[in-house]
Write an enzyme that holds these catalytic residues in place. Structure first.
Site, short mmCIF file in Angstrom:
data_model
loop_
_atom_site.label_atom_id
_atom_site.label_comp_id
_atom_site.label_asym_id
_atom_site.label_seq_id
_atom_site.Cartn_x
_atom_site.Cartn_y
_atom_site.Cartn_z
N CYS A 151 0.84 -1.21 0.00
CA CYS A 151 0.00 0.00 0.00
C CYS A 151 0.87 1.25 0.00
O CYS A 151 0.59 2.22 -0.72
CB CYS A 151 -0.93 -0.01 1.21
N CYS A 207 -8.83 -1.56 8.16
CA CYS A 207 -10.06 -0.88 8.54
C CYS A 207 -11.30 -1.71 8.24
O CYS A 207 -12.24 -1.76 9.01
CB CYS A 207 -10.15 0.46 7.80
#
Length: 412
Positions: free
Chosen positions: A140, A242
């Protein structure tokens, strides 16, 4: 002693002087390094554009507040990298808007969900399908936060004006004024050091990135947030992904939504079958096996751990005890190797080096390095436990990140 960057001068009251004694007590490992004075944190000019990547957490919020207090062209940017309907995405975006309103800077929201899916999420799923243990946070940072984001800022702000990307990472980017080269360094606070996750960030962008939080400790960041009355001063740190519940075994359940079951045998080293697994991705090398062995038999009494994933036969191998010799290896081969700065080529004469194959682990001393095409074979001074294929391995010299690769295999 490392001098505090001048952008922190308004906050000196919160910062403990960073002398040698404190450095030793913070790092808690033998080999430490105090950077010479010619390593400098870069500072913007008054007319530069400053964009702060904001997650809604206290770290990026304090970074934004620091620069908003001193510079005029500061704005926040929020990356939505998962479903636009995800509750956490919407809640975090609302917090970012509130923080930016509080410190009086504009903010925008950008959507990099497509890039996250293709460059981070799908490769993660493929790696788990192969029985590997990937680290999506490294991907990421490489492809989205410091890849697509930098591309977006370059297109938005153009080449005629200097711009900076500020993040709330616990790491440092500093310039060697003797060589004019940039280095990625550990954060000063080892309990939160995030240099491991940044180990594949391209060198080409280091001259445009600022990481002020890497010069502070977490308690200092919290104190600044409280004294500035930031709305997120007491917000808990985020844990994990998340979009994955924090309940027990939730990540395995999440993977089951994307990977078809592939049952196989759980065996001991002698070949005896003791149970079934539903897929190699359900286990990590070094973890407890969860198998109930015959506790009345002294040969099997105790806790058993996963020592190997045999992809050819789809078997998980378990061994007795967390310190079983099969869990330890002295050599590791890391492929797809990427140097942060190719001028920092590893040579045996330049020892000592250290490696980490997990974030925040105790750095391990390197005995020898053998380059092999796009991979490195590394021999350690002492055997290390549970070096799992798929994990990122990061090479350090003192506090400096030299490069990173993906573990292919560990062996003796």
């Amino acid at each position: 002693m490392i001098r505090q960057p001048s952008f922190l001068s308004p906050y000196k009251q919160y910062l403990v002087p960073l002398g040698l004694k404190r450095w030793k007590s913070l790092l808690t490992y033998e080999d430490y390094n105090i950077l010479p004075s010619h390593f400098k944190q870069q500072e913007p000019d008054s007319d530069d554009e400053i964009v702060v990547a904001m997650s809604s957490g206290v770290d990026s919020s304090v970074a934004a507040a620091i620069y908003a207090k001193k510079y005029k062209n500061v704005r926040g940017i929020y990356m939505a990298n998962w479903s636009q309907t995800a509750k956490c995405t919407e809640a975090d975006w609302k917090d970012v808007q509130r923080i930016c309103e509080q410190i009086q800077i504009p903010c925008e929201r950008v959507n990099f969900e497509r890039e996250y899916w293709s460059d981070v999420f799908q490769p993660m799923i493929s790696a788990y399908q192969e029985g590997l243990t990937p680290n999506p946070d490294v991907g990421c940072n490489k492809y989205v936060k410091f890849g697509k984001m930098v591309e977006h800022l370059g297109a938005m702000l153009g080449k005629d004006r200097k711009w900076w990307l500020v993040t709330g990472h616990y790491a440092r980017i500093m310039k060697n004024e003797n060589t004019q080269r940039f280095s990625l360094l550990r954060g000063l606070y080892p309990n939160k050091d995030q240099s491991y996750y940044l180990s594949m960030v391209p060198y080409s962008i280091l001259s445009n990135v600022l990481m002020p939080i890497g010069h502070m400790t977490k308690p200092e960041v919290r104190q600044i947030a409280k004294d500035l009355n930031l709305l997120v001063a007491s917000k808990p740190d985020s844990q994990g992904l998340c979009f994955v519940s924090q309940e027990e075994n939730s990540f395995r359940k999440f993977l089951d939504e994307y990977i078809e079951p592939n049952p196989g045998n759980i065996v001991t080293e002698d070949g005896k079958i003791w149970g079934q697994h539903q897929g190699l991705w359900h286990a990590t090398i070094g973890q407890k096996s969860g198998i109930s062995m015959p506790q009345g038999n002294p040969d099997y009494k105790g806790v058993w751990f996963v020592s190997e994933k045999r992809q050819a036969t789809n078997e998980l191998v378990i061994v007795k005890g967390g310190n079983h010799p099969s869990l330890f290896n002295s050599k590791v081969l890391a492929e797809n190797w990427t140097w942060i700065d190719e001028k920092n080529v590893a040579k045996a004469a330049d020892m000592p080096y250290h490696i980490q194959y997990r974030s925040l682990q105790f750095p391990l001393k390197v005995k020898a390095i053998v380059p092999k095409a796009d991979s490195l074979e590394i021999e350690l001074e002492e055997k290390a436990r549970a070096m799992a294929p798929g994990q990122n391995l990061v090479l350090y010299k003192d506090s400096q990140v030299l490069g990173s690769g993906v573990i292919k295999r560990a062996f003796d």
